[in-house]
Design a protein around this motif. Sequence first.
Motif, PDB file in Angstrom:
ATOM      1  N   GLY A   1       0.717  -1.129  -0.027  1.00  0.00           N
ATOM      2  CA  GLY A   1       0.064  -0.043   0.064  1.00  0.00           C
ATOM      3  C   GLY A   1       0.684   1.339  -0.125  1.00  0.00           C
ATOM      4  N   LYS A   2       2.148   1.372  -0.069  1.00  0.00           N
ATOM      5  CA  LYS A   2       2.986   2.395  -0.131  1.00  0.00           C
ATOM      6  C   LYS A   2       3.379   2.839  -1.627  1.00  0.00           C
ATOM      7  CE  LYS A   2       5.461   0.932   4.095  1.00  0.00           C
ATOM      8  NZ  LYS A   2       6.775   0.726   4.508  1.00  0.00           N
ATOM      9  N   MET A   3       3.539   4.094  -1.772  1.00  0.00           N
ATOM     10  CA  MET A   3       3.696   4.732  -3.228  1.00  0.00           C
ATOM     11  C   MET A   3       4.710   4.492  -3.694  1.00  0.00           C
ATOM     12  SD  MET A   3       0.669   5.879  -3.926  1.00  0.00           S
ATOM     13  CE  MET A   3       1.100   6.572  -5.225  1.00  0.00           C
ATOM     14  N   GLU A   4       5.212   3.923  -4.759  1.00  0.00           N
ATOM     15  CA  GLU A   4       6.410   3.627  -5.452  1.00  0.00           C
ATOM     16  C   GLU A   4       6.598   4.471  -6.822  1.00  0.00           C
ATOM     17  OE1 GLU A   4       7.714  -0.851  -4.023  1.00  0.00           O
ATOM     18  OE2 GLU A   4       7.018  -0.491  -6.096  1.00  0.00           O
ATOM     19  N   GLN A   5       7.605   4.791  -6.977  1.00  0.00           N
ATOM     20  CA  GLN A   5       7.837   5.643  -8.117  1.00  0.00           C
ATOM     21  C   GLN A   5       8.713   4.646  -9.140  1.00  0.00           C
ATOM     22  OE1 GLN A   5      10.834   9.204  -8.818  1.00  0.00           O
ATOM     23  NE2 GLN A   5       9.120   9.869  -8.006  1.00  0.00           N
ATOM     24  N   HIS A   6       8.348   4.959 -10.463  1.00  0.00           N
ATOM     25  CA  HIS A   6       8.726   4.048 -11.603  1.00  0.00           C
ATOM     26  C   HIS A   6       9.364   5.004 -12.729  1.00  0.00           C
ATOM     27  CE1 HIS A   6       7.306   0.407  -9.607  1.00  0.00           C
ATOM     28  NE2 HIS A   6       6.199   1.223  -9.344  1.00  0.00           N
ATOM     29  N   THR A   7      10.063   4.478 -13.599  1.00  0.00           N
ATOM     30  CA  THR A   7      10.658   5.087 -14.672  1.00  0.00           C
ATOM     31  C   THR A   7      10.283   4.359 -15.958  1.00  0.00           C
ATOM     32  OG1 THR A   7      12.074   6.609 -13.209  1.00  0.00           O
ATOM     33  CG2 THR A   7      12.566   6.645 -15.633  1.00  0.00           C
ATOM     34  N   ILE A   8       9.984   4.911 -16.963  1.00  0.00           N
ATOM     35  CA  ILE A   8      10.048   4.345 -18.300  1.00  0.00           C
ATOM     36  C   ILE A   8      10.780   5.050 -19.391  1.00  0.00           C
ATOM     37  CG2 ILE A   8       8.591   3.519 -20.245  1.00  0.00           C
ATOM     38  CD1 ILE A   8       6.135   3.160 -18.387  1.00  0.00           C
ATOM     39  N   PRO A   9      11.985   4.602 -19.973  1.00  0.00           N
ATOM     40  CA  PRO A   9      12.750   5.363 -20.848  1.00  0.00           C
ATOM     41  C   PRO A   9      11.911   5.314 -22.057  1.00  0.00           C
ATOM     42  CG  PRO A   9      14.069   3.423 -19.767  1.00  0.00           C
ATOM     43  CD  PRO A   9      12.508   3.152 -19.293  1.00  0.00           C
ATOM     44  N   THR A  10      11.739   6.543 -22.771  1.00  0.00           N
ATOM     45  CA  THR A  10      10.662   6.605 -23.929  1.00  0.00           C
ATOM     46  C   THR A  10      11.534   7.931 -25.024  1.00  0.00           C
ATOM     47  OG1 THR A  10       8.628   6.854 -24.728  1.00  0.00           O
ATOM     48  CG2 THR A  10       9.045   8.005 -22.837  1.00  0.00           C
ATOM     49  N   ASN A  11      10.861   7.830 -26.084  1.00  0.00           N
ATOM     50  CA  ASN A  11      11.137   8.823 -26.806  1.00  0.00           C
ATOM     51  C   ASN A  11       9.745   9.461 -27.278  1.00  0.00           C
ATOM     52  OD1 ASN A  11      12.879  10.937 -27.996  1.00  0.00           O
ATOM     53  ND2 ASN A  11      12.735  10.044 -30.135  1.00  0.00           N
ATOM     54  N   PHE A  12       8.890   8.988 -27.004  1.00  0.00           N
ATOM     55  CA  PHE A  12       7.568   9.206 -27.579  1.00  0.00           C
ATOM     56  C   PHE A  12       6.421   9.138 -26.329  1.00  0.00           C
ATOM     57  CE2 PHE A  12       3.206   8.221 -28.971  1.00  0.00           C
ATOM     58  CZ  PHE A  12       3.002   8.742 -29.776  1.00  0.00           C
ATOM     59  N   THR A  13       6.040  10.243 -25.820  1.00  0.00           N
ATOM     60  CA  THR A  13       4.758  10.267 -24.907  1.00  0.00           C
ATOM     61  C   THR A  13       3.771  10.942 -25.432  1.00  0.00           C
ATOM     62  OG1 THR A  13       6.629  10.280 -23.085  1.00  0.00           O
ATOM     63  CG2 THR A  13       4.184  10.898 -22.643  1.00  0.00           C
ATOM     64  N   LEU A  14       2.468  10.173 -25.294  1.00  0.00           N
ATOM     65  CA  LEU A  14       1.264  10.766 -25.712  1.00  0.00           C
ATOM     66  C   LEU A  14       0.488  11.175 -24.467  1.00  0.00           C
ATOM     67  CD1 LEU A  14      -1.088  11.658 -27.844  1.00  0.00           C
ATOM     68  CD2 LEU A  14      -2.022   9.322 -27.724  1.00  0.00           C
ATOM     69  N   TRP A  15       0.005  12.464 -24.234  1.00  0.00           N
ATOM     70  CA  TRP A  15      -0.904  12.813 -23.326  1.00  0.00           C
ATOM     71  C   TRP A  15      -2.312  13.054 -23.512  1.00  0.00           C
ATOM     72  CZ3 TRP A  15       0.179  13.260 -18.127  1.00  0.00           C
ATOM     73  CH2 TRP A  15      -0.763  13.958 -17.125  1.00  0.00           C
ATOM     74  N   SER A  16      -3.156  12.059 -23.093  1.00  0.00           N
ATOM     75  CA  SER A  16      -4.676  12.112 -23.578  1.00  0.00           C
ATOM     76  C   SER A  16      -5.422  12.064 -22.469  1.00  0.00           C
ATOM     77  CB  SER A  16      -4.862  11.039 -24.685  1.00  0.00           C
ATOM     78  OG  SER A  16      -4.648   9.578 -24.148  1.00  0.00           O
ATOM     79  N   THR A  17      -5.234  12.526 -21.171  1.00  0.00           N
ATOM     80  CA  THR A  17      -6.103  12.840 -20.002  1.00  0.00           C
ATOM     81  C   THR A  17      -6.866  14.039 -19.780  1.00  0.00           C
ATOM     82  OG1 THR A  17      -4.222  13.528 -18.636  1.00  0.00           O
ATOM     83  CG2 THR A  17      -4.410  11.019 -19.174  1.00  0.00           C
ATOM     84  N   GLY A  18      -8.086  14.058 -19.877  1.00  0.00           N
ATOM     85  CA  GLY A  18      -8.981  15.145 -19.407  1.00  0.00           C
ATOM     86  C   GLY A  18      -8.633  16.225 -20.247  1.00  0.00           C
ATOM     87  N   ILE A  19      -9.566  17.553 -20.110  1.00  0.00           N
ATOM     88  CA  ILE A  19     -10.013  18.484 -20.804  1.00  0.00           C
ATOM     89  C   ILE A  19      -9.830  19.801 -20.052  1.00  0.00           C
ATOM     90  CG2 ILE A  19     -11.314  17.289 -22.948  1.00  0.00           C
ATOM     91  CD1 ILE A  19     -13.731  18.882 -21.363  1.00  0.00           C
ATOM     92  N   ALA A  20      -9.374  20.729 -20.491  1.00  0.00           N
ATOM     93  CA  ALA A  20      -9.390  22.076 -20.015  1.00  0.00           C
ATOM     94  C   ALA A  20     -10.217  23.041 -20.852  1.00  0.00           C
ATOM     95  CB  ALA A  20      -8.015  22.494 -19.828  1.00  0.00           C
ATOM     96  N   MET A  21     -10.233  24.252 -20.075  1.00  0.00           N
ATOM     97  CA  MET A  21     -11.019  25.362 -20.854  1.00  0.00           C
ATOM     98  C   MET A  21     -10.320  25.787 -21.963  1.00  0.00           C
ATOM     99  SD  MET A  21     -13.357  28.627 -19.110  1.00  0.00           S
ATOM    100  CE  MET A  21     -14.094  27.522 -17.914  1.00  0.00           C
ATOM    101  N   ASN A  22     -10.969  26.249 -23.142  1.00  0.00           N
ATOM    102  CA  ASN A  22     -10.279  26.939 -24.029  1.00  0.00           C
ATOM    103  C   ASN A  22     -10.110  28.447 -23.624  1.00  0.00           C
ATOM    104  OD1 ASN A  22     -10.887  28.689 -26.706  1.00  0.00           O
ATOM    105  ND2 ASN A  22     -10.168  26.935 -27.510  1.00  0.00           N
ATOM    106  N   PRO A  23      -9.072  29.006 -24.164  1.00  0.00           N
ATOM    107  CA  PRO A  23      -8.774  30.480 -23.674  1.00  0.00           C
ATOM    108  C   PRO A  23     -10.037  31.375 -24.016  1.00  0.00           C
ATOM    109  CG  PRO A  23      -6.853  29.688 -24.776  1.00  0.00           C
ATOM    110  CD  PRO A  23      -7.823  28.734 -25.031  1.00  0.00           C
ATOM    111  N   PHE A  24     -10.861  31.109 -25.043  1.00  0.00           N
ATOM    112  CA  PHE A  24     -11.766  32.177 -25.402  1.00  0.00           C
ATOM    113  C   PHE A  24     -12.622  32.003 -24.424  1.00  0.00           C
ATOM    114  CE2 PHE A  24     -15.631  33.259 -27.944  1.00  0.00           C
ATOM    115  CZ  PHE A  24     -15.545  34.440 -27.726  1.00  0.00           C
ATOM    116  N   ALA A  25     -13.245  30.485 -24.187  1.00  0.00           N
ATOM    117  CA  ALA A  25     -14.306  30.243 -23.279  1.00  0.00           C
ATOM    118  C   ALA A  25     -14.104  30.807 -21.941  1.00  0.00           C
ATOM    119  CB  ALA A  25     -14.521  28.661 -23.355  1.00  0.00           C
TER     120      ALA A  25
END
Length: 650
Positions: free
Chosen positions: A375-399
């Motif tokens: 139940g303890k938090m551990e930190q892991h590392t993945i070597p990579t040269n490609f990361t896609l971020w596709s989590t959640g949305i935020a407000m558009n600047p005009f909105a």
Amino acid sequence: MTAHLISARLRNQLVHSRRSLATESSRGSADPDPNLTSSTPPRRLSKYTLYLSLTSVIGLVVLTSFLFIHDLFTYTSRHVDRVPMNPLALHLERGGPKNLPIARVLVDDDEDEDMHRIARDKPRLVVVGGGWGAMGVLQTLHLGDYHVTVVSNETFTTFTPLLPSAAVGTVQIRSLIEPIRKIVARLRGHFVNGKAVDVDFGQRLIEIECVGNGERVYIPYDKLIIAVGSTSSTHGVPGLEHCFQLKTIADAQAIRRRVMDNFEIASLPTTSPSERKRLLSFVVCGGGPTGVETAAEIFDFCQEDIMNYFPKICREEVSIHVIQSRGHILNTYSEAISQYAEDKFKRDGVDLITNARVAAVTPEHVIYTSKNEDGKMEQHTIPTNFTLWSTGIAMNPFAKRVTQLLPNQFHKKAIEVDAHLRVKGTPQGTVYAVGDAATIETSLVSHFLEFVEEADQNKDGKIDFDEWEVMVNRIKQKIPMAEDHVSKAREIFTMYDVNGDNALELNELVKLLEDLGNKITSLPATAQVASQQGKYIGKKLNKLARRMERQGQEQKMETAQPSAESARNLILIPDEAISAPFRYFHLGSLAYIGNAAVFDLGKYSFMGGLAAMYAWRSVYWNEQVSVRTRALLMIDWIVRGVWGRDLSRL
């Protein structure tokens, strides 16, 4: 007499000989020569082959002739002389809070009589954005009802659900886009290539920053539709500038270039084994439809193309990782679908990391945390040269700017609208918001005084059950999404009638409304929701225009009203008198998971291999905005199936 007997005998012999010949002929036809029989099929085959060849030649000649005739009438010299143009379109007046040019007349308003009539007589409808919500409006509007202007920083609309396919070359970029000018041409409308940066609701002016020269201009409106979409949420994670996103065509192109670069560098003889593994490590942050489909497309690309045309070691050392903060991928789908997708990925060797959170992203690593067995938090590392971020949305600047200008806009991710999709805080009937830029209000407490005033018929400061039923009907009208939560009116009333006096005190009523509001969930930020909202607004505006026409006929108007007066009359007509509140009808969710697909249709789920994949393709093919993109998409799928994906790096 002897002569007669001889002649009779001769006749009998002749008849007998004829009968013998007929019998032999019939026997010969029943038992033909085997040499003749064996030669019949080749003759028939030759005949059919000749027919097929002639048909093909004739078809080719007809098609070539058709194309020749088409080109003959298409490529003609067209001269444009003395184009009518209003001088005000070339010399814009200045005004507004920032003293900017005001485009009250556009350069193509007077090109022909129809456009001149629309510009002179019809209300000004400005649509900001070029996504699903905006296209829903434009495809539903009737020609000639409004002076339509579309403002978008892109000159095309994008079929976003297939961006993961475009990112690896399964389909081509051009097959997913349709020029906005072609779409708005049906309405004799106008297109302005720019982005909205500010708005003045009092003077009804929207400030536009033009793409290219960066100049700013006001565009006046009578009705404004905000469909600017959203941006990706960062969740406070450092290093997201090293990540790719997948919301636009430019994103898909950037991903495709990086993927090809990684494989090309990994295949060089000078690349070290550790560097090769890092280059061929693909990390997807987010287990929703976009992340899952991108991981599936990368896997298919490796299996079907990298395996055939790159060194085999490149395929062997590919690793695909999906990091999901929840316990399952596709967690908004049914449990059976989530399990099916997870099993499919495990068979394919895709690394699913659930119940984990991304802590940071660097140019060479993705750092995430998860709980261990203790139940303890551990930190892991993945070597990579490609990361896609596709989590959640935020407000558009005009909105976000819109919410800053208006009172009672406290939502952190979108503009709050009422059940008729009107932006709260704006002059009623002038500004609407749809799609990811909007969220329908779910708070019942904010209408507390209104509900009590209408329901408390005896004005005793309490709500008895009969009055509660009146309030329930009003709640259903005001916020349709609360309908399921107030269906059991008697049970709810009894639950919150703490003192048992068969009446709700005001404090009890406040608690009831607050709890009900917390149970109502907002609509998901999906293309399906945006499209339905856009079509709802388009149909509503059509009804408003018809109402205006009937009013004009009743008043026996000899000439059309000026646009300003017509717009004022439009605004005076409440939305409630035209249409019912917006109701979302969920048609199902679907996702591609690598030569297989899943469908979540509410009560029913459908998942499988090639059959489901072709059903998935059929749905997306049918949702295209034009016949042109349908044809291109079909060609792309055929080309990929026959010759594979294009491996060029452009």
